[in-house]
Write an enzyme that holds these catalytic residues in place. Structure first.
Site, PDB file in Angstrom:
ATOM      1  CB  SER A  94      -0.926   0.023   1.226  1.00  0.00           C
ATOM      2  OG  SER A  94      -0.164   0.126   2.419  1.00  0.00           O
TER       3      SER A  94
ATOM      4  CB  ILE B 271       5.407   5.442  -0.209  1.00  0.00           C
ATOM      5  CG1 ILE B 271       4.946   6.857   0.174  1.00  0.00           C
ATOM      6  CG2 ILE B 271       6.766   5.509  -0.905  1.00  0.00           C
ATOM      7  CD1 ILE B 271       5.860   7.573   1.149  1.00  0.00           C
TER       8      ILE B 271
ATOM      9  CB  SER C 249       9.371   9.995   8.394  1.00  0.00           C
ATOM     10  OG  SER C 249       8.417  10.963   8.788  1.00  0.00           O
TER      11      SER C 249
ATOM     12  CE1 TYR D 184       6.962   6.306  11.208  1.00  0.00           C
ATOM     13  CE2 TYR D 184       6.887   8.691  11.445  1.00  0.00           C
ATOM     14  CZ  TYR D 184       6.966   7.570  10.646  1.00  0.00           C
ATOM     15  OH  TYR D 184       7.046   7.705   9.281  1.00  0.00           O
TER      16      TYR D 184
ATOM     17  CE  LYS E 135       9.987   5.837   9.569  1.00  0.00           C
ATOM     18  NZ  LYS E 135      10.271   4.929   8.435  1.00  0.00           N
TER      19      LYS E 135
ATOM     20  CB  SER F 288      -0.014   6.548   2.477  1.00  0.00           C
ATOM     21  OG  SER F 288       0.426   6.998   3.743  1.00  0.00           O
TER      22      SER F 288
END
Length: 338
Positions: free
Chosen positions: A60, A62, A190, A203, A207, A239
């Site tokens: 799904s 990107i 990100s 998150y 990253k 997304s």
């Protein structure tokens, strides 16, 4: 030409050039180096053909769009994610282009957190195609929850999936690339890997870890100039990443549909990614304003960025508690810009 006239022209250029750059930046949806490559650099249609590309997180968002656009270039594709049924759907979409045949696409279900399976998966790809030219580390999940309300298992899962899983797969593929003395490692990071935001602490940590790891790895492999690294930092993109984000419990995800009209179209993000890959750019930022501007502020004025982040963070948290989209402040700022 008199010296006075020459000096006058130089002074005029000194005034005009910064103004031109400012206007370019205000219209930008990526860092200026990437936009220059889009204008004057090498085309993906020239540089990325006849390659074997392994895309994780290909079911799904990107990853799916990247597989679709790569299929137009005539590459051999390896599609990996946990959901085999969705991978088959993506494969059918890629075959509709007419540039690839069944034998050109390998569906290889993969769980990034199951690191013990990565070596066998790598061998399966090499057995099928004989080489891996490009590994695109795209698999991962986001998070929407407050630190004090979030179970520690969520942080562990984010690190295991986004960071450890990516490192593990990269380590499995690298020996093959070192043997061939060529290859590309593309990692979809990100903007949260540069500019931390509230409600996404785990998150952001995962990253930031990826950024540090791949910058260090790049320096360790300096004796192999044919092995290149491209770290991609997208901002808000259309997304399911927010819909599938972790919340305060590992077993709970957001699952609510939010307005994505203000986010960058996935097709535009992926096109810029392909340009960065074709031009061997080491780090690229892909986002509309105001998030792109925020990344520059974090990079060059971190103290001011921290103050601004706290100010916007209060509104994000309040929206989150009211069951509204936490990104409404950015949506409002983008609407004013447009």
């Amino acid at each position: 030409m008199s010296w006075e006239l020459l000096l006058w022209l130089l002074a005029l250029c000194a005034l005009i050039l910064p103004l031109v750059q400012l206007l370019r930046f205000l219209r930008a949806d990526a860092d200026l180096t990437l936009l220059w490559a889009e204008w004057q650099g090498r085309r993906p249609e020239w540089e990325l053909t006849d390659m074997v590309v392994w895309v994780t997180g290909a079911s799904s968002g990107i990853g799916e769009e990247l597989a679709f656009q790569l299929s137009k270039l005539g590459v051999s594709l390896v599609l990996s994610a946990r959901r085999a049924q969705e991978l088959e759907r993506v494969k059918r979409r890629c075959l509709e282009n007419g540039n690839l045949k069944e034998k050109d696409i390998l569906v290889l279900p993969l769980d990034l957190t199951d690191t013990s399976s990565h070596e066998a998966a790598t061998k399966a790809v090499l057995q099928e195609f004989g080489k891996i030219d490009i590994l695109v580390n795209n698999g991962g999940r986001s998070q929407r929850s407050l630190v004090l309300e979030t179970n520690l298992d969520v942080f562990k899962e984010l690190i295991n999936l986004n960071y450890i899983g990516t490192v593990s797969l990269t380590k499995c593929v690298l020996p093959h690339m070192i043997e061939r003395k060529q290859g590309k490692i593309v990692t979809v990071n990100s903007i949260a890997g540069i500019a931390s935001v509230s409600l996404s602490s785990g998150y952001c940590a995962s990253k930031h870890a990826l950024r540090g790891f791949f910058n260090a790895l790049h320096s360790e492999l300096g004796q192999y100039p044919g092995i290149t690294f491209c770290n991609v930092y997208p901002g808000p993109v259309q997304s399911d990443i927010v819909k599938n984000a972790f919340t305060e419990e590992v077993t709970k995800s957001m699952r609510n549909n939010i307005d994505q009209s203000y986010k960058m179209p996935t097709s535009r993000c992926v096109r810029l990614m392909l340009i960065s890959m074709a031009n061997d750019l080491k780090e690229v930022w892909i986002s509309d304003h105001p998030v792109l501007l925020g990344a520059y502020i974090w990079q060059y004025m971190p103290t001011w960025a921290a103050w601004l982040n706290c100010k916007l963070g209060k509104e994000r948290i309040q929206n989150f508690k009211n069951n509204l989209d936490p990104d409404l402040p950015y949506k409002f700022l983008k609407a004013k810009k447009d």
